[in-house]
Design a protein around this motif. Structure first.
Motif, PDB file in Angstrom:
ATOM      1  N   ALA A   1      46.074  65.460  10.439  1.00  0.00           N
ATOM      2  CA  ALA A   1      45.640  65.625  11.836  1.00  0.00           C
ATOM      3  C   ALA A   1      46.177  64.452  12.641  1.00  0.00           C
ATOM      4  N   TYR A   2      47.055  64.726  13.581  1.00  0.00           N
ATOM      5  CA  TYR A   2      47.743  63.645  14.289  1.00  0.00           C
ATOM      6  C   TYR A   2      46.837  62.939  15.291  1.00  0.00           C
ATOM      7  N   SER A   3      46.053  63.718  16.057  1.00  0.00           N
ATOM      8  CA  SER A   3      45.252  63.118  17.120  1.00  0.00           C
ATOM      9  C   SER A   3      43.954  63.880  17.307  1.00  0.00           C
ATOM     10  N   LEU A   4      42.859  63.148  17.481  1.00  0.00           N
ATOM     11  CA  LEU A   4      41.596  63.771  17.861  1.00  0.00           C
ATOM     12  C   LEU A   4      41.322  63.600  19.347  1.00  0.00           C
TER      13      LEU A   4
ATOM     14  N   TRP B   1      50.017  62.509   3.018  1.00  0.00           N
ATOM     15  CA  TRP B   1      50.590  61.563   3.968  1.00  0.00           C
ATOM     16  C   TRP B   1      49.964  61.751   5.344  1.00  0.00           C
ATOM     17  N   SER B   2      49.490  60.640   5.932  1.00  0.00           N
ATOM     18  CA  SER B   2      48.950  60.662   7.287  1.00  0.00           C
ATOM     19  C   SER B   2      50.003  60.165   8.262  1.00  0.00           C
ATOM     20  N   THR B   3      50.426  61.036   9.164  1.00  0.00           N
ATOM     21  CA  THR B   3      51.413  60.651  10.174  1.00  0.00           C
ATOM     22  C   THR B   3      50.838  59.597  11.112  1.00  0.00           C
TER      23      THR B   3
ATOM     24  N   GLU C   1      49.371  57.202   2.570  1.00  0.00           N
ATOM     25  CA  GLU C   1      48.703  58.263   1.839  1.00  0.00           C
ATOM     26  C   GLU C   1      47.197  58.101   2.003  1.00  0.00           C
ATOM     27  N   MET C   2      46.506  59.219   2.277  1.00  0.00           N
ATOM     28  CA  MET C   2      45.059  59.195   2.425  1.00  0.00           C
ATOM     29  C   MET C   2      44.456  60.407   1.734  1.00  0.00           C
TER      30      MET C   2
ATOM     31  N   GLN D   1      45.726  69.326  20.150  1.00  0.00           N
ATOM     32  CA  GLN D   1      46.910  70.182  20.177  1.00  0.00           C
ATOM     33  C   GLN D   1      48.210  69.390  20.007  1.00  0.00           C
ATOM     34  N   GLU D   2      48.127  68.060  20.091  1.00  0.00           N
ATOM     35  CA  GLU D   2      49.325  67.244  19.951  1.00  0.00           C
ATOM     36  C   GLU D   2      49.821  67.291  18.503  1.00  0.00           C
ATOM     37  N   LYS D   3      51.073  67.715  18.331  1.00  0.00           N
ATOM     38  CA  LYS D   3      51.710  67.820  17.014  1.00  0.00           C
ATOM     39  C   LYS D   3      50.851  68.613  16.033  1.00  0.00           C
ATOM     40  N   GLN D   4      50.180  69.660  16.538  1.00  0.00           N
ATOM     41  CA  GLN D   4      49.264  70.394  15.671  1.00  0.00           C
ATOM     42  C   GLN D   4      49.994  71.175  14.577  1.00  0.00           C
ATOM     43  N   GLU D   5      51.316  71.329  14.723  1.00  0.00           N
ATOM     44  CA  GLU D   5      52.072  72.008  13.678  1.00  0.00           C
ATOM     45  C   GLU D   5      52.017  71.235  12.357  1.00  0.00           C
ATOM     46  N   LEU D   6      51.701  69.935  12.420  1.00  0.00           N
ATOM     47  CA  LEU D   6      51.586  69.133  11.209  1.00  0.00           C
ATOM     48  C   LEU D   6      50.389  69.558  10.357  1.00  0.00           C
ATOM     49  N   GLN D   7      49.444  70.272  10.954  1.00  0.00           N
ATOM     50  CA  GLN D   7      48.200  70.616  10.260  1.00  0.00           C
ATOM     51  C   GLN D   7      48.336  71.818   9.341  1.00  0.00           C
TER      52      GLN D   7
END
Length: 281
Positions: free
Chosen positions: A79-82, A65-67, A72-73, A86-92
Motif C-alpha cells: 500500500a503506497y499511501s494512506l 517489499w514495501s515501496t 521487506e515488511m 488511489q495513488e499508485k494503487q496498481e501496486l496493491q
C-alpha cells in the motif's frame, strides 16, 4: 509466497465457531492475538473467556517489499499511501490477490472442520488486515468457493482498496434488483476478477447468492492518527450499496493513537455481533 505457521488459540470448550483474524501492516498473527486478548469487555473478560467454544485463527502475512518504506515488511499487500489510497494503487493488486486466495483456503478449511457450518465461521482484521478481509469476502462472493453466508465479516480501523472504483461502478450500473441481489453479486464478481486478474470471471462453481446476506461489522476511531476515519466511512458507504447487512460504529479515545478498538465499549460491540444468531442461508 511462503507464510509462517498459523497462530491458533484453541477453544476452551466444545468447538462451535471459528474466527479468522488478520493483523495490520508490520505486525504478525501472534502479536495481534496477544494484543486482542489483553483487552476486555465490560464483563471484565476477554473474548476467549466470553466465547469458550470458539477457535481463534491468526494467520501471518509473508514478507513483501514495501515501496513506501523501501524494505521487506510483514504485510498483506503493498500500500503506497494512506493519505491518498488511489495513488499508485496498481501496486496493491498482486498482493491482495495472493493474500485473499490464501485466506480463502484457510476459510474453506475452517468451515470443513465445523462440518460445513459456514454460518459459524467469521473473518475479520484490523487496518490492512481489514482491507484484506474485505477482498477475501469479495473472493467468496465471486468464486463460488463458499456456498452460503458466513457468520460475519469484521473490520477495525481500516479501509477498502479500490472502494471508489466499486462505488462508481455501482452508481453507473442499472441494477433493478438492488442491494444484495443476484445482479449485485454478478457485479461484485466481475469487479473482483477484473481488478485482480484482469479477465472475465471464472468461478470454480456457480456462486451461491445467499453469501450476500453475510453480516458485516465495521468500527473505527474518529481520532485514529494512522488510518483516517474517513476511509472507514467510505468503506461502509460503498459496502452498504452492495450488501444487505452492514453495521458501522465510531468511537474516540482508544489506545495506540486511536488506531485500536475502544476498551471496553468496542469489545462489547464485537461480542454482541459475534453472539447474534447466524443468518439463515
Amino acid at each position: 509466497m511462503e507464510h509462517p505457521q498459523l497462530h491458533i488459540h484453541h477453544p476452551e470448550a466444545n468447538h462451535t465457531h471459528t474466527a479468522i483474524l488478520l493483523h495490520g501492516r508490520g505486525s504478525d498473527g501472534p502479536e495481534f492475538a496477544e494484543e486482542l486478548f489483553s483487552s476486555t469487555t465490560s464483563r471484565e473478560k476477554n473474548l476467549t473467556a466470553c466465547l469458550p467454544g470458539w477457535r481463534w485463527v491468526f494467520p501471518t502475512a509473508g514478507d513483501r517489499w514495501s515501496t513506501t518504506f523501501q524494505e521487506e515488511m510483514c504485510t498483506w499487500f503493498d500500500a503506497y499511501s494512506l493519505g491518498d489510497i488511489q495513488e499508485k494503487q496498481e501496486l496493491q493488486a498482486d498482493g491482495i490477490k495472493e493474500s485473499a486466495t490464501y485466506i480463502l483456503d484457510i476459510l474453506e478449511n475452517e468451515i470443513a472442520l465445523l462440518g460445513g457450518k459456514h454460518t459459524h465461521v467469521y473473518i475479520g482484521g484490523i487496518s490492512q488486515g481489514m482491507a484484506t478481509t474485505i477482498w477475501t469476502f469479495l473472493g467468496a462472493v465471486a468464486t463460488g468457493r463458499i456456498q452460503g453466508p458466513l457468520g460475519g465479516v469484521l473490520g477495525f480501523c481500516g479501509w477498502f482498496p479500490y472502494a471508489q472504483q466499486l462505488g462508481d461502478l455501482v452508481q453507473k450500473s442499472d441494477l433493478s434488483d438492488g442491494v444484495g441481489s443476484p445482479q449485485m453479486q454478478r457485479l461484485l464478481s466481475g469487479f473482483f476478477f477484473d481488478t485482480l486478474f484482469h479477465k472475465a470471471p471464472q468461478p470454480s462453481q456457480p456462486p451461491d447468492t445467499s453469501v450476500m446476506s453475510t453480516p458485516v461489522f465495521l468500527s473505527h476511531g474518529t481520532d485514529d492518527d494512522w488510518v483516517s476515519v474517513e476511509l472507514g466511512r467510505q468503506a461502509s458507504r460503498v459496502l452498504r450499496k452492495a450488501l444487505l447487512h452492514v453495521e458501522w460504529n465510531e468511537f474516540t479515545g482508544a489506545e495506540g493513537d486511536g488506531h485500536w478498538i475502544k476498551e471496553p465499549e468496542g469489545f462489547d460491540q464485537i461480542l454482541q455481533f459475534l453472539e447474534r444468531p447466524p443468518q439463515k442461508s
